[in-house]
Design a protein around this motif. Structure first.
Motif, PDB file in Angstrom:
ATOM      1  N   PRO A   1       0.813  -1.227   0.000  1.00 32.86           N
ATOM      2  CA  PRO A   1       0.000   0.000   0.000  1.00 32.86           C
ATOM      3  C   PRO A   1       0.843   1.271   0.000  1.00 32.86           C
ATOM      4  N   GLN A   2       1.901   1.280   0.793  1.00 38.34           N
ATOM      5  CA  GLN A   2       2.758   2.466   0.871  1.00 38.34           C
ATOM      6  C   GLN A   2       3.478   2.714  -0.452  1.00 38.34           C
ATOM      7  N   ARG A   3       3.985   1.644  -1.054  1.00 42.78           N
ATOM      8  CA  ARG A   3       4.681   1.778  -2.333  1.00 42.78           C
ATOM      9  C   ARG A   3       3.732   2.223  -3.436  1.00 42.78           C
ATOM     10  N   THR A   4       2.521   1.677  -3.418  1.00 44.94           N
ATOM     11  CA  THR A   4       1.524   2.067  -4.413  1.00 44.94           C
ATOM     12  C   THR A   4       1.110   3.515  -4.219  1.00 44.94           C
TER      13      THR A   4
ATOM     14  N   ILE B   1      -2.728 -11.826  -7.710  1.00 45.44           N
ATOM     15  CA  ILE B   1      -3.678 -11.095  -8.548  1.00 45.44           C
ATOM     16  C   ILE B   1      -4.494 -10.117  -7.706  1.00 45.44           C
ATOM     17  N   PHE B   2      -4.735 -10.435  -6.441  1.00 47.71           N
ATOM     18  CA  PHE B   2      -5.433  -9.507  -5.550  1.00 47.71           C
ATOM     19  C   PHE B   2      -4.592  -8.247  -5.330  1.00 47.71           C
ATOM     20  N   ASP B   3      -3.298  -8.444  -5.113  1.00 44.96           N
ATOM     21  CA  ASP B   3      -2.404  -7.304  -4.911  1.00 44.96           C
ATOM     22  C   ASP B   3      -2.354  -6.416  -6.158  1.00 44.96           C
ATOM     23  N   ILE B   4      -2.206  -7.044  -7.306  1.00 45.96           N
ATOM     24  CA  ILE B   4      -2.050  -6.295  -8.550  1.00 45.96           C
ATOM     25  C   ILE B   4      -3.315  -5.499  -8.873  1.00 45.96           C
TER      26      ILE B   4
END
Length: 408
Positions: free
Chosen positions: A28-31, A80-83
């Motif tokens: 989340p932080q990187r995104t 796939i959930f993360d992406i």
């Protein structure tokens, strides 16, 4: 090592049999860092139809371009959930950045699922993770009207060396990419549907621009047309036929990632409509403005859109390594209809948000402008045209059984 092992095991776990569970705490932080960079340049990207360089450079810095690569090959093993969560977050910030990220991750998914066991493709996975390479897609060519399952250009074979000349009418961010994943006929004597997938890097090919990109929306994707000329090794052809890659990975991952990006655009529009309604109500002593009903409609369609995406995400994740399930009529119909329904719902949501904001949403200036979001999301029904999809699955849909319960 099989595909499932590559997804969930790191190099240090090979000897012990220990399971690798990616550390998702940083995602989340990187995104968010990429989303911040994307939002800062979104207006300029749209206005100048320019590539979102700062956003993609930030994605490189945050190592998100290789985040899906298994840890065994230097990545984070994102699911796939993360992406799709990343696509949604980026869609709220900048439509073009989100779509570029979604298309790149679809190509990476093909590498992850179908490249294990091939020395060349495993090496490319390591390069994507280490160098944070950006991969583009070339599936549309000539006059095929977006029919990805038919190729005109064929791979030329000369011993271990191969070559390809392709009239690619659209290669999104082709000029900015570090590599291209492209489809072609297996050989000169092969049928148009007998296709292979190739992963090529920019030191192997040249691009000559043939079609410009001056569009209503999604302007920062820089989806110009090119003549692609490639010379390389037969090792760059994926070991599996494109028919399997298309059904098991290319279509489901593309539709899930695209839909998530469109949902992010829709969410950004709803957020602006909410801010407008709140401000208008405060200015009127608590009385709701006329557009309040349209805001409620936007919230409802956004809820439906997210539910449709997450339902298909759960189905895909549950059967991600079940070739038979992924090739079934029910799944293929559902994942294709996801693209149609998600795109229509996204447009409906943004349109309702604009009506909620009224003139403030229609204007191109001001905090409540929805114009850019509407122009961007209007690309969704025509990006692989919904009419083509519905026509292609009409017969198979008739063969699919009607559910007998709510949870079938």
């Amino acid at each position: 090592m099989n595909v499932q092992q590559a997804d969930f095991r790191d190099a240090s776990a090979e000897d012990t049999g220990a399971q690798f569970i990616p550390d998702r705490s940083s995602f989340p932080q990187r995104t968010a860092a990429v989303a911040t960079a994307a939002a800062a340049e979104a207006e300029a990207v749209d206005r100048g139809a320019r590539f979102p360089l700062n956003a993609i450079d930030t994605a490189r810095t945050q190592r998100l371009l290789g985040v899906q690569i298994p840890k065994a090959f230097g990545g984070d093993g994102a699911s796939i959930f993360d992406i799709t969560d990343m696509c949604y977050a980026l869609g709220r910030a900048c439509s073009s950045t989100a779509m570029i990220f979604a298309m790149h991750q679809t190509k990476v998914a093909c590498l992850v699922r179908h490249g294990v066991g091939s020395a060349y493709h495993e090496s490319l996975m390591r390069r994507v993770a280490t160098e944070q390479m950006l991969l583009a897609s070339s599936t549309t060519e000539g006059q095929n009207g977006g029919n990805i399952r038919f190729s005109t250009a064929a791979v030329e074979h000369a011993g271990a060396e191969i070559s390809l000349v392709r009239n690619a009418t659209v290669i999104s961010y082709g000029a900015q990419a570090d590599g291209i994943v492209t489809v072609a006929r297996r050989a000169n004597d092969a049928a148009g549907s007998d296709q292979v997938l190739l992963a090529i890097t920019k030191d192997d090919y040249t691009l000559e621009r043939s079609v410009e990109w001056e569009t209503l929306g999604m302007r920062g994707t820089c989806s110009a047309g090119f003549e692609l000329k490639f010379t390389g090794s037969s090792a760059q052809i994926f070991p599996e036929g494109y028919d399997r890659i298309h059904a098991q990975t290319m279509t489901p991952v593309a539709h899930l990632c695209w839909s998530s990006a469109w949902a992010g655009i829709a969410a950004a529009a709803v957020e602006r409509a909410q801010a407008f309604i709140r401000k208008a109500a405060r200015g009127a002593g608590g009385q709701m403005p006329p557009g309040a009903a349209h805001f409620n409609a936007a919230r409802m369609t956004l809820t439906k859109l997210r539910a449709v995406i997450t339902a298909n995400l759960d189905t895909y994740a549950a059967h991600e390594h079940d070739e038979r399930a992924l090739s079934s009529i029910d799944f293929q119909s559902s994942i294709n209809l996801l693209k149609v329904e998600a795109s229509e719902l996204a447009v409906e949501t943004v349109m309702s948000a604009m009506r909620a904001c009224g003139l403030a949403g229609y204007r191109n200036d001001g905090d409540f402008s929805v114009g850019r979001l509407l122009r961007d999301v209007l690309s969704s029904p025509i990006m692989i045209n919904n009419d083509r999809i519905l026509s292609n699955i009409a017969t198979t849909s008739l063969m699919s059984s009607v559910p007998t319960s709510l949870r079938d």
